[in-house]
Scaffold this active site. Sequence first.
Site, PDB file in Angstrom:
ATOM      1  N   ASP A  57       3.435   4.050  11.416  1.00  0.00           N
ATOM      2  CA  ASP A  57       2.066   4.186  11.862  1.00  0.00           C
ATOM      3  C   ASP A  57       1.965   3.775  13.325  1.00  0.00           C
ATOM      4  O   ASP A  57       2.396   2.686  13.704  1.00  0.00           O
ATOM      5  CB  ASP A  57       1.195   3.277  10.996  1.00  0.00           C
ATOM      6  CG  ASP A  57      -0.264   3.504  11.234  1.00  0.00           C
ATOM      7  OD1 ASP A  57      -0.860   4.223  10.442  1.00  0.00           O
ATOM      8  OD2 ASP A  57      -0.805   2.974  12.228  1.00  0.00           O
ATOM      9  N   THR A  90      -3.407   7.879  16.275  1.00  0.00           N
ATOM     10  CA  THR A  90      -2.970   6.958  17.324  1.00  0.00           C
ATOM     11  C   THR A  90      -1.803   7.538  18.108  1.00  0.00           C
ATOM     12  O   THR A  90      -1.810   7.569  19.335  1.00  0.00           O
ATOM     13  CB  THR A  90      -2.512   5.623  16.713  1.00  0.00           C
ATOM     14  OG1 THR A  90      -3.355   5.326  15.629  1.00  0.00           O
ATOM     15  CG2 THR A  90      -2.569   4.529  17.724  1.00  0.00           C
ATOM     16  N   THR A  91      -0.819   8.003  17.360  1.00  0.00           N
ATOM     17  CA  THR A  91       0.371   8.533  18.024  1.00  0.00           C
ATOM     18  C   THR A  91       0.008   9.755  18.858  1.00  0.00           C
ATOM     19  O   THR A  91       0.413   9.861  20.018  1.00  0.00           O
ATOM     20  CB  THR A  91       1.441   8.896  16.977  1.00  0.00           C
ATOM     21  OG1 THR A  91       1.558   7.815  16.069  1.00  0.00           O
ATOM     22  CG2 THR A  91       2.764   9.146  17.634  1.00  0.00           C
ATOM     23  N   ASP A 395      -4.775   4.504   5.498  1.00  0.00           N
ATOM     24  CA  ASP A 395      -4.983   5.735   6.257  1.00  0.00           C
ATOM     25  C   ASP A 395      -5.444   6.874   5.353  1.00  0.00           C
ATOM     26  O   ASP A 395      -6.284   7.680   5.745  1.00  0.00           O
ATOM     27  CB  ASP A 395      -3.688   6.132   6.981  1.00  0.00           C
ATOM     28  CG  ASP A 395      -3.393   5.192   8.135  1.00  0.00           C
ATOM     29  OD1 ASP A 395      -4.210   4.272   8.347  1.00  0.00           O
ATOM     30  OD2 ASP A 395      -2.372   5.374   8.807  1.00  0.00           O
TER      31      ASP A 395
END
Lengths: 538, 538
Positions: A57, A90-91, A395
Amino acid sequence: MVTVVNSKADVLKAAQALAVNLNAAKGLQEVMKSNLGPRGTLKMLVGGAGQIKITKDGSVLLGEMQIQHPTASMIARAASAQDEFTGDGTTSSVMFIGELMKLAEQSLAEGLHPRLIAEGFELAREETVKFLDTFKIHVDEPLKEREKLVCVARTSLRTKIAPSLADPMAEVVVDAVRTIKKEGEPMDLNMVETLHIKNKLITDTRLVKGLVLDHGARHPDMPKRLENCYILCCNVSLEYEKSEVNAGFFYSSAEQREKLVDSERKFTDEKVKKIIELKKRVCTEENGKSFVIINQKGIDPPSLEMLAHENIIALRRAKRRNMERLPLVCGGQAVNSVDDLDVDDLGHADLVYEQSLEDDKFTFIEGVKNPQSCTVLIQGSTDHAIAQMKDAIKDGLRAVQNTVEDEALVPGAGAFEIAAHVHLEQFKKSVEGKPRLGVEIFGKSLLVVPKTLLENSGLDVQEKLLRVLSERENKNKVVGISVANGDPIDPAAEGIYDNFLVKKQMLGLAPVLAEQLLLVDEVIRAGKSMKSDGGMQG
Amino acid sequence: MEVLTLQLGHFANHVGAHFWNFQDEAAAQESEDSSIDHARLFHYSEAAKAVTWRPRLVAVDKQGALGGAGPAIETQAEAKEPDEGMWLGKLEVLRAAPVVKHAFQEDLEDEEMEEEVESERRGVKTWAEYDFRNTVRTWTDFLKVQLGSVYELPRVQHGISPFPFFFEGLEVQGREEEESILDLARRQTELCDQAEVVQAVYDMQDGFGGVADVVMRWAREELPKTGKFLMAVLPEEVPATDRPDPEMWGMSPQADVSTLALDYEASSWLSAAFSFARLQDCDIHAWVPTPVPLWSASSSMPQLERRNFYEASALPAAALDNALLPCRIRGLARPSQFLSQLAPSHRPCCGLLQALPLPAAPPPVLGQAPGGNDTLEAIFEAGAFVDLTGMKVMPLNPYTSVVLRSPEQRRLLNLTRTLPPLARKQSLVHHQPLILPVPFPQVFASSVSSDGSLEKGRDPGQEVESCPMVTRLHAAMGAGKCEALQRMSAVLKRTSVFAAMRQRYGVEADEIREVLEVVTDHMECAADSSDDDDDISE
């Protein structure tokens, strides 16, 4: 101005400042790159003392990284904000910012002013957000579309855990969200409790329609299992209370002291007696009911003793959140006083039982009608596996929640980025002057997501990407990239969906930050007193 | 009658580590002395045939501040276990440089392995042999007790991320961190039959002030009847070169990202002021500031290195252990009562003096009652007291508690002869001198013998093993001379502070003025109470 205030501050000027920002963005992108997508690399972080953290994550990884660089930490913060707000992306955000900066660097080297690039970014951003609105798939009454929700959850979970685990978990999170959704009210994911027990296998993770508490009764004589129970959920201290007055009492004899203690004790006993009275009233031999107390405040041993004598299970110091969840699970209401207790205040559960594992005790409240709160019970034999599962489930829950709230979905597998890129290529032609370059950079940067998906799958990036792009250009249908072979696929047919909110948020955050970083022409680091340096050796 | 301990902050954890070492040493003496009730500080459990004593403690520190111990002390075995198919893709292993265990910790582990080692082995290695002064990296290096609930703040990296101000800590509110910390605290209270005392040590100069605020607010809600004792510590500034701060972006390393226009010292006191003002409505009974920079010198400890966290933290730890001894002695009044009488209500500010070692009673003077010249003042004048708070002592303060540890129990009567009755009631003598655990820094003058007497002196190579000692806790009166409050108010009055605070944290001038008012109010309260002190004393 600031340098005047603090003469010890360090200052970096224009070009140097920009170079610093570019490097930070690129560096962070490099680190996060291999995480993206279902074929990304799992990262195992081994700490200095051998403690293990396994994650894929982006936000967890950012939290673990020791980021010292101010620009990098700015990007990390933006990405974390993305995670806090949407629970995903996020990534992608970090990669997008990195790519924008990287491509901008070339134009900057050719002498283009950052301001013009930023202007182009802004135009492109607005256009892409508009495009996103036309691209999304509207979902009416998402709660009824269980199949679609499972697809979204699966898409999210498969990027975190293996498919054999992700698929059953997708059902778990969808059912959890469907349980807590109340008509006409905003959803509160906190009403899904996630609790872990270090036991058994990770595949034993399941949804409990009911509540699991991480503590048990603290009296040896209390029953371990009760059926057909009334449940009293209260926030009343059942501990021996000392009087409020601070002044010390002076007693001249032991009897006097005893008397005082007794009278103080009586106050607590009264409260316990009231509860016992209620129990006697509602639990008769005919209806075969039993009684359970879940208290947010403490219960001391004498009170426990009295309750145990009446065959009541009493738990003390329940989580504050569980006091909200409990009435949702089993009905009744949380009470703050034991006066005027009535049967209406009580909830009901078919089964309450205690399970103990080494030092820890767990209490299960199960068999309830129409629960509006539930527990995802994570089991696993190692801490890091549990943590990984927890992140994945968190998530997954967010993804389902977002879908329910957006009433919309976006086809996944990079389909949106590809379509938006093609769209911007068209739009570019309508932009006059130098900002057009900014639009071009923006469009190219969007491709970083499909590119990385391909790269992480070990496929030929150029060839496959061109094929997918031409597929989109020529046939004008929704195409994504298959991570198995890089061929164009229809994400809807494969059941790959992303959240609308995640994409929107990413478009809102990433380009704005990139613009800011480009426009920075001075970096000042606050200084501090040098006073300490003198006495250091002394 | 349990005591819940909170350690919030890096320096606070150093203090805590020494504190638990004292407890461990005291528990080892149990057979000879059963007047101390260890169950108040420790939770006893019997699981899997092993008996464990775990401190009733919640410790919070920055990430990575635990050094070689890490939170996962027990999980080393499972690290070797393969993954349970959580992920089918690639796995990338990122290893931090392994932290070598401190020699002291390794020896402790060996000792545990071969449980039946004769007690003589315990003292085989001495303080000098371990060379604690130069080898201790962090508090887990010299801690003898196994801790249960330690929480590392995510996103705050030890030595890397700045965590410079009260408000940074307050930001945990509403986030995952808050829930995790409070849940640890809740689980500890769940294990208590009747929590009586919350004792907290916290770093007041940085974000942990904010964390303390969050936790104390929780305690006010959930443990309303407990006595609350706070020790606010503030370490000597760490020289910038000690911080890991590589020249990552080509800048000189002496700079630190901290509040603009505020140097370390000013920002520390400002942060402390905000924390102090906000804590006033948390129903705390005693607030003892022990800032290292304000300590008065003591001739008995010439070698103390104040900048060394490990050494500087030992003194407040000894004081904390001794001053709160009345909370742990069996058969006394309830600890919460003791604490609530330490200071007048709503004036929790207390000073703390400590004499370690306590000089022997002077020989009786002809014509005086025996012990007539053995007074606290005489000890003070002899320079044996270290003033840990920088607060003027008022001789007739009724809110005083003197705790003496010495075989000469009669000395308490001599020492407290001149004190008002309430103060004498709050005082205590324990017949055993304080036993110093091996890791206690040997910073005593060479005139101190191994049993803490000042006359005999000790041979080179010998170490001080135990010490008679006395602490004097005195409240409010004389707080006008409280150095800590004076520093706070001085910083609050600076005009540059207003602009800096608004820019950095959006704090309006009014808020700063309010804080100043609270601080001034507590400084000035000394004046009124010293007027009526004549009425209270005989």
